[in-house]
Design a protein around this motif. Structure first.
Motif, PDB file in Angstrom:
ATOM      1  N   LYS A   1       0.849  -1.187   0.000  1.00  0.00           N
ATOM      2  CA  LYS A   1       0.000   0.000   0.000  1.00  0.00           C
ATOM      3  C   LYS A   1       0.887   1.240   0.000  1.00  0.00           C
ATOM      4  N   HIS A   2       0.374   2.327  -0.580  1.00  0.00           N
ATOM      5  CA  HIS A   2       1.093   3.593  -0.600  1.00  0.00           C
ATOM      6  C   HIS A   2       0.116   4.739  -0.375  1.00  0.00           C
TER       7      HIS A   2
ATOM      8  N   CYS B   1       5.384   9.630   0.665  1.00  0.00           N
ATOM      9  CA  CYS B   1       4.574   8.534   1.179  1.00  0.00           C
ATOM     10  C   CYS B   1       5.033   8.289   2.611  1.00  0.00           C
TER      11      CYS B   1
ATOM     12  N   LEU C   1       4.621   5.730   4.404  1.00  0.00           N
ATOM     13  CA  LEU C   1       4.989   4.337   4.656  1.00  0.00           C
ATOM     14  C   LEU C   1       6.396   4.028   4.160  1.00  0.00           C
ATOM     15  N   HIS C   2       6.871   4.798   3.161  1.00  0.00           N
ATOM     16  CA  HIS C   2       8.179   4.545   2.558  1.00  0.00           C
ATOM     17  C   HIS C   2       8.912   5.872   2.381  1.00  0.00           C
TER      18      HIS C   2
ATOM     19  N   MET D   1      10.149   7.382  -0.911  1.00  0.00           N
ATOM     20  CA  MET D   1       9.201   7.873  -1.918  1.00  0.00           C
ATOM     21  C   MET D   1       8.918   9.337  -1.646  1.00  0.00           C
TER      22      MET D   1
HETATM   23 CU   LIG Z   1       4.768   4.013  -0.240  1.00  0.00          CU
END
Ligand SMILES: [Cu+2]
Length: 155
Positions: free
Chosen positions: A105-106, A142, A144-145, A148
Motif C-alpha cells: 500500500k502507498h 509517502c 509508509l516509505h 518515496m
Molecule cells: Cu509508499
C-alpha cells in the motif's frame, strides 16, 4: 382605463421575482455539481484545477512515485521518477494518485497543503484538490516509505 393598468404592473413584478428565484435555484444546483472545496480551503471553487497524475511504483530499485504513463503509444519510455510538480501561486491543483504496486500500500502527502491520501491498495485511485496558496519548495511523500518523495515548487 387607469384602474386596469395598476394590477398589470403588480403582476409583472411578481413574475420577475419568480424568475429571479428560479434562476437563483438553477445557479445553486449548477454550482452543487461543479463546486469543490480544496482540502486546504473553506471556500468552494468552480472549475477544474491543474491535473497532476502520479503513480506509486515498486521496482527492483525500490519504491518510487512516477508520472502516469497514460497508456498511449507516445508515452512509452517517458516515465519520470519522482517528478517535480511546478505550480504558480494560488493555482488550483488536482492530484490524481494511483497505486500500481501489487504488493504494498502507498499514500501521497503534501503536508503544507493538507494533502493526505488514504493508504491506497493495488490500482486504487484517489484525487485530492488543493490550492497552492504559498510559494516555496515543498516535499510530497509517502508516509509508509520515506524513499518515496519529490518536490513541489510553487512560484
Ligand atoms: Cu509508499
Amino acid at each position: 382605463m387607469k384602474k386596469q393598468k395598476q394590477p398589470t404592473k403588480k403582476s409583472n413584478i411578481k413574475i420577475f421575482v419568480i424568475i429571479g428565484i428560479i434562476l437563483a435555484g438553477v445557479g445553486a444546483g449548477y454550482g452543487g455539481i461543479n463546486a469543490m472545496t480544496p482540502v486546504n480551503s473553506k471556500t468552494p471553487v468552480f472549475g477544474f484545477g491543474e491535473n497532476i497524475f502520479i503513480n506509486a511504483k515498486h521496482t527492483d530499485q525500490g519504491f518510487s512515485f512516477v508520472t502516469q504513463s497514460g497508456g498511449g503509444k507516445k508515452s512509452m519510455g517517458t516515465t519520470q521518477v519522482s517528478p517535480t510538480i511546478y505550480l504558480t501561486r494560488d493555482q488550483l491543483a488536482s492530484v490524481h494518485v494511483m497505486n500500481n504496486d501489487k504488493d504494498f500500500k502507498h499514500n501521497f502527502n503534501i503536508d503544507e497543503f493538507n494533502v493526505h491520501s488514504k493508504d491506497l491498495g493495488y490500482f486504487e485511485p484517489q484525487t485530492i484538490t488543493f490550492v497552492a496558496d504559498k510559494t516555496g519548495t515543498f516535499r510530497y511523500h509517502c508516509t509508509l516509505h520515506p524513499e518515496m518523495s519529490g518536490q513541489v515548487i510553487v512560484q
